[in-house]
Design an enzyme around this catalytic site. Sequence first.
Site, PDB file in Angstrom:
ATOM      1  N   LYS A  73       0.843  -1.201   0.000  1.00  0.00           N
ATOM      2  CA  LYS A  73       0.000   0.000   0.000  1.00  0.00           C
ATOM      3  C   LYS A  73       0.874   1.246   0.000  1.00  0.00           C
ATOM      4  O   LYS A  73       0.624   2.211  -0.708  1.00  0.00           O
ATOM      5  CB  LYS A  73      -0.939   0.010   1.199  1.00  0.00           C
ATOM      6  CG  LYS A  73      -2.082  -0.955   1.020  1.00  0.00           C
ATOM      7  CD  LYS A  73      -3.351  -0.549   1.746  1.00  0.00           C
ATOM      8  CE  LYS A  73      -4.470  -1.509   1.358  1.00  0.00           C
ATOM      9  NZ  LYS A  73      -5.200  -2.082   2.464  1.00  0.00           N
TER      10      LYS A  73
ATOM     11  N   LYS B 100      -2.956 -11.490  -9.857  1.00  0.00           N
ATOM     12  CA  LYS B 100      -3.826 -11.985  -8.781  1.00  0.00           C
ATOM     13  C   LYS B 100      -5.150 -11.200  -8.786  1.00  0.00           C
ATOM     14  O   LYS B 100      -5.127  -9.972  -8.891  1.00  0.00           O
ATOM     15  CB  LYS B 100      -3.114 -11.786  -7.432  1.00  0.00           C
ATOM     16  CG  LYS B 100      -3.924 -12.238  -6.257  1.00  0.00           C
ATOM     17  CD  LYS B 100      -3.500 -11.551  -4.962  1.00  0.00           C
ATOM     18  CE  LYS B 100      -4.668 -11.551  -4.019  1.00  0.00           C
ATOM     19  NZ  LYS B 100      -4.720 -10.572  -3.002  1.00  0.00           N
TER      20      LYS B 100
ATOM     21  N   LYS C 264      -9.550  -6.734  -5.357  1.00  0.00           N
ATOM     22  CA  LYS C 264     -10.348  -5.507  -5.437  1.00  0.00           C
ATOM     23  C   LYS C 264      -9.456  -4.322  -5.755  1.00  0.00           C
ATOM     24  O   LYS C 264      -9.844  -3.409  -6.469  1.00  0.00           O
ATOM     25  CB  LYS C 264     -11.066  -5.254  -4.105  1.00  0.00           C
ATOM     26  CG  LYS C 264     -12.340  -6.022  -3.931  1.00  0.00           C
ATOM     27  CD  LYS C 264     -12.765  -6.067  -2.464  1.00  0.00           C
ATOM     28  CE  LYS C 264     -12.416  -7.383  -1.829  1.00  0.00           C
ATOM     29  NZ  LYS C 264     -12.527  -7.443  -0.370  1.00  0.00           N
TER      30      LYS C 264
END
Length: 345
Positions: free
Chosen positions: A134, A213, A216
């Site tokens: 992130k 992969k 979301k």
Amino acid sequence: MQSGAPTEGTGAGAGSGAAVRKKPMRVLSGIQPTGRFHWGNYFGAIKQYIELQYENEGFYFIADLHALTTIRDAQQLRQNVRDAALDLLALGLDPTRATLFVQSHVPEVSELYWILMTGAPLGLLERCVAFKDKESRGIKADAGLFTYPVLMAADILAYDSECVPVGEDQNQHIEVCRDLARSFNAHYGDTFVMPSARILKDTAKVPGTDGQKMSKSYGNTLAMFEDAKELQKKIMRISTDSRPMEDAKDPDTDHLYQLFSLFGTEEQSEEIRAMYLRGGFGYGEIKKRLAAAAEGFLAPLRERRAALAQDPAIVDAALADGANRARRVAREVLSRVQKACGLSR
Ligand code: ADP
Ligand code: TRP
């Protein structure tokens, strides 16, 4: 207490159902309500929850506290929790067999989180990929995101969980949980049950429409409860390579084939496999077959969800009963932990 190395696809009760077990295993997993569940969530994690609920003692929760690190809109979070509960029930989670609850309805977990925080080395958290990923994508990190694996450890340890079914990406977090439990036990004496990850080899990392992969965060998902027409369109847009039709292709490295094998029968998958190895087919044909196989699987689930959505009281009752059952266990574990570290009244 109990111990065991993390198992990949070999956890006790791994789908065979044949083994005679004296004591049911305590199985726990959580899933974030950060968007609608996709094929990766289902085949990597949720399918295991459902299979394991029959012979084990399942605790499954909607991780709304974790979701607060990304969703800061109250109405949105409430709606997502509702959707997640409906989705899980429609997918086959049976609240009379397993305990389904919302993470924040068990406040004992938050106290346990703090206790574990006081023994969590910063270096351990700095190495966690979810946080590093992130941060590297420019998402401003706060302490909640950084200490996310410690809350996850509290989730697992609060219920004396032995087996944690997840997709591959969560394995590192379960290792962190084991590290924290091990060092607490070493310091204060045997207190926590040592959990193990349960990861299914074939579906540990379901690919998305672009071959990465499915996630979301990558915008490459195919949702479990997608509208039929929309789903078909997305399937027809799955990326493929541009090799000539007549070339033979390796099914094992092809994401379209991997997606097909999630839904196709063994026979159908074998047939497609042979087509790949032979060459002389178009990807459009495979996509049509995937759309048909997926629709056969998903249409009844969609109907089940629509029926459940008519009766919100069913969801409310399942979650209220789940929270009561979960709190009963967490209270007992927390009290054991408080006593061990000198917090008891
Ligand atoms: P996402 O990456 O889409 O945000 P989550 O992190 O909410 O998904 O994952 C919920 C559960 O689904 C976890 O157990 C995770 O390991 C599993 N999971 C997520 N994506 C996949 C995937 N592509 N393949 C297999 N399992 C997955
Ligand atoms: N971090 C998990 C995810 O993103 C969700 C989760 C929270 C979880 N607490 C957990 C999974 C405890 C297993 C056990 O998917």
